[in-house]
Design a protein around this motif. Structure first.
Motif, mmCIF file in Angstrom:
data_model
loop_
_atom_site.group_PDB
_atom_site.id
_atom_site.type_symbol
_atom_site.label_atom_id
_atom_site.label_comp_id
_atom_site.label_asym_id
_atom_site.label_seq_id
_atom_site.Cartn_x
_atom_site.Cartn_y
_atom_site.Cartn_z
ATOM 1 N N PHE A 88 0.677 -1.209 0.050
ATOM 2 C CA PHE A 88 -0.028 0.015 0.001
ATOM 3 C C PHE A 88 0.787 1.282 0.000
ATOM 4 O O PHE A 88 0.220 2.231 -0.571
ATOM 5 N N GLU A 89 2.119 1.155 0.541
ATOM 6 C CA GLU A 89 2.886 2.598 0.604
ATOM 7 C C GLU A 89 3.408 2.800 -0.697
ATOM 8 O O GLU A 89 3.586 3.814 -1.064
ATOM 9 N N VAL A 90 3.586 1.967 -1.818
ATOM 10 C CA VAL A 90 3.656 2.289 -3.134
ATOM 11 C C VAL A 90 2.550 2.715 -3.783
ATOM 12 O O VAL A 90 2.664 3.925 -4.422
ATOM 13 N N LEU A 91 1.491 2.126 -3.473
ATOM 14 C CA LEU A 91 0.082 2.763 -4.178
ATOM 15 C C LEU A 91 -0.055 3.973 -3.597
ATOM 16 O O LEU A 91 -0.572 4.962 -4.263
ATOM 17 N N LEU A 92 0.109 4.283 -2.504
ATOM 18 C CA LEU A 92 -0.365 5.579 -1.872
ATOM 19 C C LEU A 92 0.632 6.584 -2.394
ATOM 20 O O LEU A 92 0.032 7.828 -2.926
ATOM 21 N N GLY A 93 1.973 6.370 -2.711
ATOM 22 C CA GLY A 93 2.927 7.270 -3.436
ATOM 23 C C GLY A 93 2.525 7.490 -4.926
ATOM 24 O O GLY A 93 2.316 8.575 -5.211
ATOM 25 N N ARG A 94 1.904 6.604 -5.430
ATOM 26 C CA ARG A 94 1.555 6.897 -6.864
ATOM 27 C C ARG A 94 0.117 8.063 -6.776
ATOM 28 O O ARG A 94 -0.018 8.494 -7.609
ATOM 29 N N LEU A 95 -0.754 7.560 -5.895
ATOM 30 C CA LEU A 95 -2.187 8.236 -5.781
ATOM 31 C C LEU A 95 -1.508 9.650 -5.424
ATOM 32 O O LEU A 95 -2.354 10.578 -5.982
ATOM 33 N N LEU A 96 -0.797 9.905 -4.549
ATOM 34 C CA LEU A 96 -0.438 11.387 -4.157
ATOM 35 C C LEU A 96 0.158 12.109 -5.235
ATOM 36 O O LEU A 96 -0.031 13.310 -5.413
ATOM 37 N N ARG A 97 1.081 11.330 -5.949
ATOM 38 C CA ARG A 97 1.991 11.933 -7.192
ATOM 39 C C ARG A 97 0.944 12.375 -8.368
ATOM 40 O O ARG A 97 1.098 13.479 -8.844
ATOM 41 N N ARG A 98 0.131 11.587 -8.171
ATOM 42 C CA ARG A 98 -1.091 11.771 -9.360
ATOM 43 C C ARG A 98 -1.769 13.172 -9.148
ATOM 44 O O ARG A 98 -2.069 13.754 -10.088
ATOM 45 N N HIS A 99 -2.114 13.351 -7.840
ATOM 46 C CA HIS A 99 -2.897 14.325 -7.511
ATOM 47 C C HIS A 99 -2.302 15.357 -6.945
ATOM 48 O O HIS A 99 -2.681 16.320 -6.746
ATOM 49 N N ASN A 100 -0.835 15.273 -6.993
ATOM 50 C CA ASN A 100 0.323 16.447 -6.447
ATOM 51 C C ASN A 100 -0.359 16.530 -5.124
ATOM 52 O O ASN A 100 -0.428 17.944 -4.844
#
Lengths: 419, 419
Positions: free
Chosen positions: A264-276
């Protein structure tokens, strides 16, 4: 040569008395899998002559590639190298290239004064029947032996030296020597459904799988991972694997947490980057473990600003501005407290999202009202906070892990649906 | 019966493709060791009929106790139980006591509505040639088989279920059936000396050891652990082991970090309790990992108050009161910054001691001046702050671990000498 069968032998008493957890084997298996090789057996033996000898006999009887880690240090408890020399009928000779490399490491990298110790020089002694595979990052040379059409490669047990040996020598050599099949995996993670209920639900799907695709159930952290593994020609295997995976996803869509084998920490990073967007954590019972997981990902400083680990109530009040009255009336392990912790850390850390946890990890600290394993999790942003109460029934270490994984899962879901 | 030889067989494709790290084997080995049993071989095989069958053949040829974990789940990928039934020449029967226990777990513990799924009921099917050993914490029964004077015990792979099986059944059974020798270990940890230099220094000691005592070198985290292992009658073995360990401690006293096999977070807890003091952490590059290690110890809330994980510079300024000018002039990874972080966290958390770290863990973020792996550590109290610069040359995960372990080591030394 084709038809590869790999055995991994790990050598070392420390593995057999449980002083060290064997992480090497998992890494080796993963990397081999990526190039289409399935580890067939994995054997651990102690630093004992007859055990190592028998392991070499046994594994070469069933496999044609035998990877050996451990037992190559400069000290007297490491007996592997002379044993290999005897096993393959050679004699020990000084390898000048290795000696030069060891001298270079000691003088230029470790900055030690010369002359080398006798034990360091001895690391450059190798069996004359071995092909030396340079150990770029350490002093113990990797060695390749071939006998009766079988390949034996001996590597150090130190993880970063073993990894260098695999990447620089073993993987390229196997790709060159063998016609390797394609092995594909697709993994998804479900949450909120037990293994047997899941199996009942998808038993039709499972029986529809062709013989070259296997389905595995991997329960962990109160969630169940499902893995499809297929073997065959790459193009056709990928096609059918993708089709079957799409069907599987559809069948579990209401309990699907993530459709990849990523934490989930990888998924979280992707989501946050996507939405800045940015995130912070306020942790009581997990003691910084959620922040540790988030920051284990390279580049996480782009979206993670910090954490307040508020183990004591005074920190909850002073740093996170949790109300003294809240703590006094409903206690630190409560819905109200984790909500205030989220609000507080959002302000202190100036982030878009935050997660907060408070609970009783055990073994002490429980009460009738709030037994060990009781956890409150809150995730939110400036507009909205969502909470969840959980109860775990394990030991301290596992309760901490379960709390962290579930908190990250809730945080991912919140970011996905509130951005 | 005497003369025990134990093999551990772990079953599961997830171990052979590296999706799961095998922590069960280390735990099993540790617990067996405590009762004087040395694991002799450890073998991992996949969920494949002929591999499991061969593993049973192979291990029973060399050992008289074969412990088997994994492969007992309710789903179709788990083939171990019917295979064991066939291997030992039995037929599957419904075990009413197990069925009653499964029903109890589903209704009373998991709170699932009845009736049981067929797959849950199937877990109560056992070979009639097995003795069922109750699985108090799960649905898959443990099974004991005996054949040709050999003992086979099959346990689930889920760690807490395996642990319950070991504690409740396996360890007592082995103690009852075998005359077990005493095995003693003494371990110390050195810091600041390489393995080969250490070996050179204590080679006289090593050659003085009697044949029933072995010395092992276990390098890790840039430190070297030394372990003495002795076997024999308890009284005489303990006596000679203690004598030899005292000599060894004396020979390495200038590089001795701790004279037990305990991690620094345990040592830290003891020191703080002894002096009735508290601690906090201010972490940049370790992202909460030091706090996580400290709080992994039960009861740490007695001496650990909290942590400020200040990943971004704004948190260093706002929460820890690090000077903006310090950050602007010498940067976040600097001696001055970690000193100010210690001062800041001591005040915010109101603790007696604190540790602070700031560094570049990689893979990105390095510069010529401060390459990846550069770390500053500061430990201190209100009177005094000590700093150390370190440089690690590994990957992100290992750099974080090394930073945390070295920070805890420095903190322990500081508490020891300044209290």
């Amino acid at each position: 040569m084709d038809g590869i069968k790999v055995s991994v032998i790990t050598i070392g008493d420390e593995l057999l008395i449980g002083q060290v957890i064997d992480t090497n084997s998992a890494w080796i298996a993963q990397e081999l899998n990526k190039i289409g090789v399935w580890v067939h057996r994995r054997l651990a033996v102690g630093d004992a002559r007859n055990e190592i000898w028998k392991a070499l006999d046994d594994e070469s009887a069933v496999s044609n590639v035998i990877l050996i880690t451990g037992g190559l240090g400069p000290t007297a408890d490491d007996i592997t190298k002379p044993l290999l020399c005897e096993y393959f009928g050679g004699k020990m000779i000084m390898d000048e290239a290795t000696l030069k490399h060891i001298t270079y490491l000691f003088t230029e990298v470790f900055k030690r004064p010369l002359p080398l110790l006798e034990s360091n020089r001895r690391q450059a002694l190798v069996p004359d029947v071995a092909t030396v595979l340079k150990n770029e990052v350490g002093t113990a040379p990797n060695m390749l032996f071939e006998k009766d059409g079988k390949i034996f490669i001996s590597m150090p047990g130190v993880p970063h030296e073993m990894k260098a040996a695999m990447n620089n020598h073993v993987l390229p050599l196997l790709q060159q020597r063998f016609q390797l099949p394609y092995i594909g995996h697709r993994t998804l993670l479900t949450a909120g459904i037990g293994e047997s209920f899941l199996a009942e639900r998808i038993k039709g799907f499972e029986s529809s799988l062709p013989s070259n695709i296997k389905l595995a159930y991997l329960p962990n952290y109160g969630m169940v991972r499902l893995r499809l593994t297929a073997q065959g020609g790459q193009a056709e295997t990928e096609k059918i694997l993708n089709e079957k995976f799409a069907i599987l996803k559809e069948e579990v869509k209401d309990v699907l947490a993530v459709d990849e084998d990523i934490p989930f920490e990888v998924l979280l990073g992707r989501l946050l980057r996507r939405h800045n967007k940015t995130v912070s954590t306020a942790e009581s019972c997990t003691g910084g473990y959620i922040a540790h997981l988030i920051t284990s990902i390279a580049g996480s400083s782009d979206y993670f600003k910090g954490s307040a680990v508020s183990y004591s109530n005074s920190i909850k009040e002073n740093v996170l501005q949790v109300n003294n009255e809240t703590l006094a009336s409903v206690g630190a392990v409560s819905e109200e407290t984790v909500k205030e912790m989220v609000s507080g850390v959002l302000k202190v850390m100036e982030t878009d999202y935050a997660v907060a946890v408070s609970g009783i990890m055990g073994p002490g600290g429980g009460s009738d009202d709030k037994p060990v394993g009781t956890v409150w999790i809150a995730v939110g942003n400036a507009q909205k906070i969502v909470t969840k109460r959980m109860h775990f029934r394990f030991d301290r270490k596992r309760n901490i892990e379960l709390t962290a994984v579930n908190a990250l899962y809730l945080l991912c879901r919140f970011v996905e649906t509130n951005s």
